[in-house]
Design a protein around this motif. Structure first.
Motif, short mmCIF file in Angstrom:
data_model
loop_
_atom_site.label_atom_id
_atom_site.label_comp_id
_atom_site.label_asym_id
_atom_site.label_seq_id
_atom_site.Cartn_x
_atom_site.Cartn_y
_atom_site.Cartn_z
N ALA A 87 0.84 -1.21 0.00
CA ALA A 87 0.00 0.00 0.00
C ALA A 87 0.86 1.25 0.00
N ALA A 88 1.94 1.24 0.77
CA ALA A 88 2.84 2.39 0.81
C ALA A 88 3.46 2.64 -0.56
N ALA A 89 3.84 1.57 -1.25
CA ALA A 89 4.45 1.71 -2.57
C ALA A 89 3.45 2.30 -3.57
N VAL A 90 2.19 1.90 -3.47
CA VAL A 90 1.16 2.47 -4.35
C VAL A 90 0.96 3.95 -4.05
N LEU A 91 0.89 4.30 -2.78
CA LEU A 91 0.68 5.70 -2.40
C LEU A 91 1.84 6.58 -2.86
N ARG A 92 3.07 6.09 -2.71
CA ARG A 92 4.22 6.86 -3.16
C ARG A 92 4.22 6.96 -4.68
N ALA A 93 3.78 5.89 -5.36
CA ALA A 93 3.70 5.94 -6.82
C ALA A 93 2.67 6.96 -7.28
N LEU A 94 1.56 7.08 -6.54
CA LEU A 94 0.57 8.10 -6.87
C LEU A 94 1.14 9.50 -6.70
N THR A 95 1.92 9.70 -5.63
CA THR A 95 2.58 11.00 -5.43
C THR A 95 3.54 11.30 -6.56
N GLU A 96 4.36 10.32 -6.91
CA GLU A 96 5.34 10.52 -7.99
C GLU A 96 4.65 10.73 -9.32
N ARG A 97 3.54 10.02 -9.55
CA ARG A 97 2.81 10.19 -10.81
C ARG A 97 2.24 11.59 -10.92
N SER A 98 1.81 12.17 -9.80
CA SER A 98 1.26 13.52 -9.83
C SER A 98 2.33 14.54 -10.23
N GLU A 99 3.59 14.20 -9.97
CA GLU A 99 4.69 15.10 -10.31
C GLU A 99 5.22 14.86 -11.72
N GLN A 100 5.27 13.58 -12.12
CA GLN A 100 5.97 13.22 -13.35
C GLN A 100 5.06 12.72 -14.47
N GLY A 101 3.81 12.37 -14.12
CA GLY A 101 2.84 12.03 -15.15
C GLY A 101 3.03 10.71 -15.84
N ASP A 102 3.68 9.73 -15.22
CA ASP A 102 3.85 8.45 -15.85
C ASP A 102 3.46 7.33 -14.89
N GLY A 103 3.44 6.11 -15.42
CA GLY A 103 3.03 4.97 -14.63
C GLY A 103 4.18 4.36 -13.85
N ARG A 104 3.84 3.38 -13.02
CA ARG A 104 4.83 2.68 -12.21
C ARG A 104 4.45 1.20 -12.13
N VAL A 105 5.45 0.37 -12.02
CA VAL A 105 5.27 -1.03 -11.65
C VAL A 105 6.06 -1.24 -10.36
N VAL A 106 5.39 -1.73 -9.34
CA VAL A 106 6.05 -2.03 -8.07
C VAL A 106 5.85 -3.51 -7.78
N ARG A 107 6.88 -4.15 -7.25
CA ARG A 107 6.83 -5.59 -6.95
C ARG A 107 7.35 -5.86 -5.55
N LEU A 108 6.62 -6.69 -4.83
CA LEU A 108 7.06 -7.15 -3.51
C LEU A 108 6.84 -8.64 -3.42
N ALA A 109 7.62 -9.28 -2.54
CA ALA A 109 7.52 -10.72 -2.35
C ALA A 109 7.63 -11.04 -0.87
N LEU A 110 6.83 -11.99 -0.41
CA LEU A 110 6.89 -12.39 0.98
C LEU A 110 8.29 -12.89 1.35
N ALA A 111 8.92 -13.61 0.43
CA ALA A 111 10.25 -14.14 0.71
C ALA A 111 11.28 -13.02 0.86
N ARG A 112 11.08 -11.93 0.14
CA ARG A 112 12.03 -10.80 0.28
C ARG A 112 11.79 -10.07 1.60
N THR A 113 10.54 -9.96 2.02
CA THR A 113 10.27 -9.40 3.34
C THR A 113 10.87 -10.29 4.42
N ALA A 114 10.81 -11.62 4.22
CA ALA A 114 11.43 -12.55 5.16
C ALA A 114 12.94 -12.34 5.22
#
Length: 474
Positions: free
Chosen positions: A366-393
């Motif tokens: 959720a944090a990554a989506v919110l930050r992507a929305l902030t960045e999109r409002s500044e730069q006008g482009d899309g984002r792809v964000v990826r997370l994995a449970l194993a990486r959090t581990a």
């Protein structure tokens, strides 16, 4: 965790470090106690999400400064086991089915996951057992086989079973090596496009994601926690499920707050989905990597078809390496990555006090989506964000390879995480539980832990019956 978790997360999100002093913490001894620094992980994930929300809200509302964020360990600890606190008309849900558990094998342990009927059927088929097989039947078969054999046999049949590994063994495993080489939060800027401009905010409470349209293609805790959080913050979240794969009613009740829920067969009704996608801002996917590709729903295909879209992809093991297309759940990732061996021992595995990989990754997503929305409002482009449970581990277990059985040394020296309120103990969750009526009964539930000055304290709507809403935006 060898340095400040909050600072590390905020840096990975691309956030402005000058905003970190806006975060304060109410520390409570007894919250999420474990050998591993679970409380610190949970606190950092929620704090980062709240700060990203406050930042976006301040930008959209034209505030002179970002609202203050307050993270209370009591609220966090309660929310991280929200599925255990849920009651529906006084009934507590059952979290794990009888065949979802640890099993002793001829040379160690495995853990299985069979909560969904199709996963249970595949597990039994892999073992050559009938549909009415008992726990004793499965136990007897596992006792005769090696953990590695069970893992490969069950996964080969589309089921879920993972052999217990120590942190050292996972660090040497090909998938463990692949996971360790990736960022905690993968962020990719996709093209440049004109995007739908979100209107300014002036409401009370401040809802940073108001007007944001989110297609929720997730299941089982982490993804639904992320979209439940976006719904709290004002997003129009429409969860979309295949009609042939009904969600567990209790899981839906826990993570369905603030959302609407519909069913859609993507094999026969792509036009409806494409109509929704045409005006969506965010798509969140939580199926195993590759599972949605045949419908043109890979992150790359979505970003190409809908310029300016924010795509958030969640997986268990990461979308890479030899396990990149495997199914997985929090409990299984704990077993593979050395967490279960650390919280217990290789001879008697344990577990975290919460499904913290699921909940923590959900708030990070959720944090990554919110930050992507902030960045999109500044730069006008899309984002792809990826997370994995194993990486959090991997983040949680950083530094434990040298001492499997002992407690992990914590680093709580970061000024941003120092408590600025009276130190209190966490005894009971009552202060962070609420009750309300809903279309599925009287609910007792955990309140959201994401909190900032002027922000929402609860969801605008309770969950309704699964799959009963229209496939359209509100």
């Amino acid at each position: 965790m060898t340095h400040s978790p909050m600072v590390a997360v905020w840096e990975e999100l691309g956030g402005d470090p000058a905003l970190l002093p806006r975060v304060s913490t109410v520390a409570r001894e007894g919250a999420l106690e474990a050998r591993l620094p679970v409380r610190e992980l949970a606190r950092a994930c929620v704090a980062a999400c709240a700060l990203a929300a406050a930042e976006l809200g301040a930008r959209r509302a034209g505030l002179p400064e970002v609202p203050a964020v307050r993270v209370d360990d009591g609220a966090v600890a309660t929310a991280f086991v929200s599925e255990r606190h849920l009651q529906i008309d006084g009934r507590a849900p059952v979290s794990f089915a009888p065949l979802s558990r640890f099993w002793r094998t001829a040379d160690g342990w495995v853990r299985t996951h069979a909560n969904y009927p199709h996963h249970r059927a595949r597990l039994l088929a892999a073992l050559g057992l009938a549909d009415d097989a008992t726990v004793a039947d499965v136990d007897g078969l596992f006792a005769e086989r090696s953990a590695a054999e069970v893992e490969e046999t069950v996964y080969g049949a589309g089921g879920l079973a993972v052999a217990l590994r120590t942190a050292k063994e996972w660090a040497a495993h090909e998938q463990g090596i692949a996971v360790a080489g990736r960022p905690l939060i993968e962020r990719e800027r996709v093209g440049t496009a004109r995007v739908r401009v979100l209107p300014p905010l002036d409401g009370d409470p401040l809802l940073p994601a108001a007007g944001v349209r989110v297609l929720d293609l997730t299941r089982v805790i982490a993804g639904p926690v992320a979209t439940r959080t976006l719904a709290l913050l004002g997003a129009d979240v429409l969860r979309v499920d295949a009609p042939r794969l009904p969600e567990d009613p209790d899981a839906h009740a826990d993570t369905g707050f603030g959302k609407r829920s519909t069913t859609l067969d993507l094999a026969t009704d792509r036009s409806t989905f494409e109509r929704l996608l045409a005006t969506a801002d965010v798509v969140v996917t939580g199926y195993r990597p590759g599972a949605l590709d045949r419908y043109g729903l890979s992150p790359e295909a979505l970003a190409e078809r809908k310029p300016g879209l924010i795509v958030a992809q969640l997986s268990a093991w990461g979308a890479y390496g030899p396990w990149g297309e495997r199914r997985g759940f929090d409990s299984l990732v704990q077993v593979a990555t050395g967490i279960a061996a650390t919280e217990g021992s290789p001879d008697q595995p344990g577990a975290l006090p919460a499904q913290a990989l699921d909940h923590g990754t959900g708030y990070l997503l959720a944090a990554a989506v919110l930050r992507a929305l902030t960045e999109r409002s500044e730069q006008g482009d899309g984002r792809v964000v990826r997370l994995a449970l194993a990486r959090t581990a991997a983040w949680l277990t950083d530094g434990i390879e040298q001492d499997e059985a002992g407690p992990v040394e914590r680093d709580e020296a970061a000024p941003v995480e120092r408590q600025r309120a009276q130190d209190l103990a966490y005894h009971r969750p009552d202060a962070w539980l609420a009750e309300r009526d809903s279309g599925i009964g009287r609910l007792r539930y955990a309140l959201p832990p994401v909190s900032f000055a002027g922000g929402p304290a609860d969801w605008a709507r309770p969950p309704g019956p699964w799959g009963t809403d229209s496939a359209r935006w509100a």
